[in-house]
Design an enzyme around this catalytic site. Structure first.
Site, short mmCIF file in Angstrom:
data_model
loop_
_atom_site.label_atom_id
_atom_site.label_comp_id
_atom_site.label_asym_id
_atom_site.label_seq_id
_atom_site.Cartn_x
_atom_site.Cartn_y
_atom_site.Cartn_z
N GLU A 1 -5.89 -4.55 10.62
CA GLU A 1 -4.90 -3.49 10.85
C GLU A 1 -5.30 -2.69 12.09
O GLU A 1 -6.12 -1.77 12.00
CB GLU A 1 -4.86 -2.53 9.66
CG GLU A 1 -4.46 -3.17 8.36
CD GLU A 1 -3.86 -2.15 7.40
OE1 GLU A 1 -2.68 -2.30 7.05
OE2 GLU A 1 -4.54 -1.18 7.03
N GLY B 1 1.87 2.81 10.92
CA GLY B 1 2.87 3.88 10.87
C GLY B 1 3.51 4.24 12.19
O GLY B 1 4.18 5.26 12.30
N SER C 1 2.78 -1.44 10.48
CA SER C 1 4.22 -1.41 10.80
C SER C 1 4.97 -2.70 10.49
O SER C 1 5.95 -3.02 11.18
CB SER C 1 4.43 -1.03 12.27
OG SER C 1 4.01 0.30 12.50
N HIS D 1 -9.87 1.40 4.56
CA HIS D 1 -8.61 1.71 5.25
C HIS D 1 -8.87 2.76 6.33
O HIS D 1 -9.65 3.69 6.13
CB HIS D 1 -7.56 2.22 4.25
CG HIS D 1 -6.20 2.25 4.86
ND1 HIS D 1 -5.80 3.25 5.71
CD2 HIS D 1 -5.16 1.38 4.78
CE1 HIS D 1 -4.57 3.00 6.12
NE2 HIS D 1 -4.16 1.87 5.57
N ASN E 1 0.86 -1.20 0.00
CA ASN E 1 0.00 0.00 0.00
C ASN E 1 0.89 1.25 0.00
O ASN E 1 1.47 1.59 1.03
CB ASN E 1 -0.90 -0.04 1.25
CG ASN E 1 -1.72 1.23 1.38
OD1 ASN E 1 -1.83 2.03 0.44
ND2 ASN E 1 -2.31 1.43 2.56
N TRP E 2 0.97 1.88 -1.15
CA TRP E 2 1.89 3.03 -1.28
C TRP E 2 1.32 4.34 -0.81
O TRP E 2 1.99 5.37 -0.85
CB TRP E 2 2.34 3.14 -2.75
CG TRP E 2 3.54 2.28 -3.01
CD1 TRP E 2 3.87 1.13 -2.36
CD2 TRP E 2 4.56 2.52 -3.97
NE1 TRP E 2 5.04 0.63 -2.87
CE2 TRP E 2 5.48 1.47 -3.87
CE3 TRP E 2 4.78 3.52 -4.92
CZ2 TRP E 2 6.61 1.38 -4.66
CZ3 TRP E 2 5.90 3.42 -5.72
CH2 TRP E 2 6.80 2.37 -5.58
N LYS E 3 0.02 4.33 -0.44
CA LYS E 3 -0.61 5.56 0.06
C LYS E 3 -0.35 6.72 -0.91
O LYS E 3 -0.29 6.51 -2.11
CB LYS E 3 -0.12 5.87 1.47
CG LYS E 3 -0.22 4.65 2.38
CD LYS E 3 -0.04 4.95 3.82
CE LYS E 3 -0.17 3.64 4.61
NZ LYS E 3 -0.33 3.83 6.01
N GLY F 1 2.61 -1.00 4.40
CA GLY F 1 2.58 0.40 3.98
C GLY F 1 3.99 0.92 3.75
O GLY F 1 4.64 0.57 2.76
N GLY F 2 4.47 1.74 4.67
CA GLY F 2 5.77 2.41 4.55
C GLY F 2 6.89 1.55 3.97
O GLY F 2 7.55 1.95 3.00
P1 PGA Z 1 2.37 0.82 7.67
O1 PGA Z 1 0.94 0.98 6.95
O2 PGA Z 1 2.94 -0.50 7.23
O3 PGA Z 1 3.16 1.99 7.17
O4 PGA Z 1 2.11 0.85 9.12
C1 PGA Z 1 0.08 -0.09 6.78
C2 PGA Z 1 -1.20 0.37 6.15
O5 PGA Z 1 -1.63 1.50 6.41
O6 PGA Z 1 -1.81 -0.37 5.37
#
Ligand code: PGA
Length: 248
Positions: free
Chosen positions: A168, A174, A209, A99, A11-13, A230-231
């Site tokens: 999640e 994050g 995370s 999300h 998930n690149w947001k 994500g990140g």
């Molecule tokens: P994160 O994000 O891995 O940066 O915590 C996960 C997500 O929001 O899907």
């Protein structure tokens, strides 16, 4: 995780530009060299890159997903939005819905349910995110919240449809903080007990995370089919590292 197919959803947001197309080449090469291993990599870049990503991964084992859609199935006067048909038309197979970053902007379970119905009508596979906030956790409301999210979001869905559930915890996203394996297992078991009453063909992932340092620990949980990342997923190196470590 045993011998099942493992999902890695990136998930690149709101990150990424045209240069990102080059950076995913490493992951494409990695997937080619590891084609005997059972895993799926699904890139969910922002809309601006979705068409390009889909073209680049077309002849590879990688797939793409959108990060959201508008609830309306039909085309219409909805400035700034895209619907499920537009996403499908790009060769995209998945869509992340519910999300927590979008729930925080006002998307409620009923609205997410409408989006899910539209996505399914367009034959997209839904990645439904659920999870409790830190306040809900502290107030011992986790089970109530998860149950409601599942029941309302999956309302009216054909039992046979394939859905991916991503658990999640909002407080994990994050922050670098992940649940203990005991807590995670307990919540996953609960989620499965509710989801299995609604649909038969589902996968369950953990997100929040996930990184190369904690993946080994998270991977000890047999209930999981994979991870929503994500990140860390924006770095090809970290993503490859995460995938490699789940097979060790
Ligand atoms: P994160 O994000 O891995 O940066 O915590 C996960 C997500 O929001 O899907």
């Amino acid at each position: 995780m045993t011998n099942k197919i493992r999902y890695f959803i990136a998930n690149w947001k709101m990150y990424g530009d045209l240069s990102s197309l080059k950076s995913i080449q490493k992951v494409i090469k990695f997937s080619r060299l590891n084609s005997t291993k059972k895993f799926r990599i699904i890139y969910c870049p922002p809309y601006t890159l979705l068409g390009d990503f889909s073209r680049v991964v077309k002849k590879t084992s990688l797939e793409t997903g959108a990060q959201n859609i508008h609830a309306n199935f039909d085309f219409g006067a909805n400035t700034g939005f895209v619907n499920s048909k537009m996403i499908k038309n790009l060769g995209v197979k998945y869509v992340i819905l519910g999300h927590s970053e979008n729930r925080a902007l006002g998307e409620d379970n009923k609205h997410i349910n409408n989006k899910i119905l539209s996505a399914i009508k367009s034959k997209l596979t839904v990645i439904l995110c659920i999870g409790e906030t830190i306040t809900q956790k502290k107030n011992k409301k986790t089970k109530t919240i998860l149950k409601k999210q599942i029941e309302v979001c999956l309302k009216g869905i054909n039992k046979k449809k394939r859905v991916i559930i991503a658990y999640e915890p909002v407080w994990s996203i994050g922050t670098g903080i992940i649940p203990t394996n005991i807590e995670l297992k307990k919540n996953l078991q609960f989620i499965k007990s509710i989801v299995s009453k609604k649909i038969k063909n589902y996968k369950i992932l953990y997100g929040g995370s996930v990184n190369p340092n904690n993946i080994k620990k998270l991977n000890e949980i047999d209930l999981l089919d994979g991870f929503l990342i994500g990140g860390a997923s924006q770095s090809s190196k970290k993503l490859i590292d995460i995938i490699t470590k789940t097979f060790k």
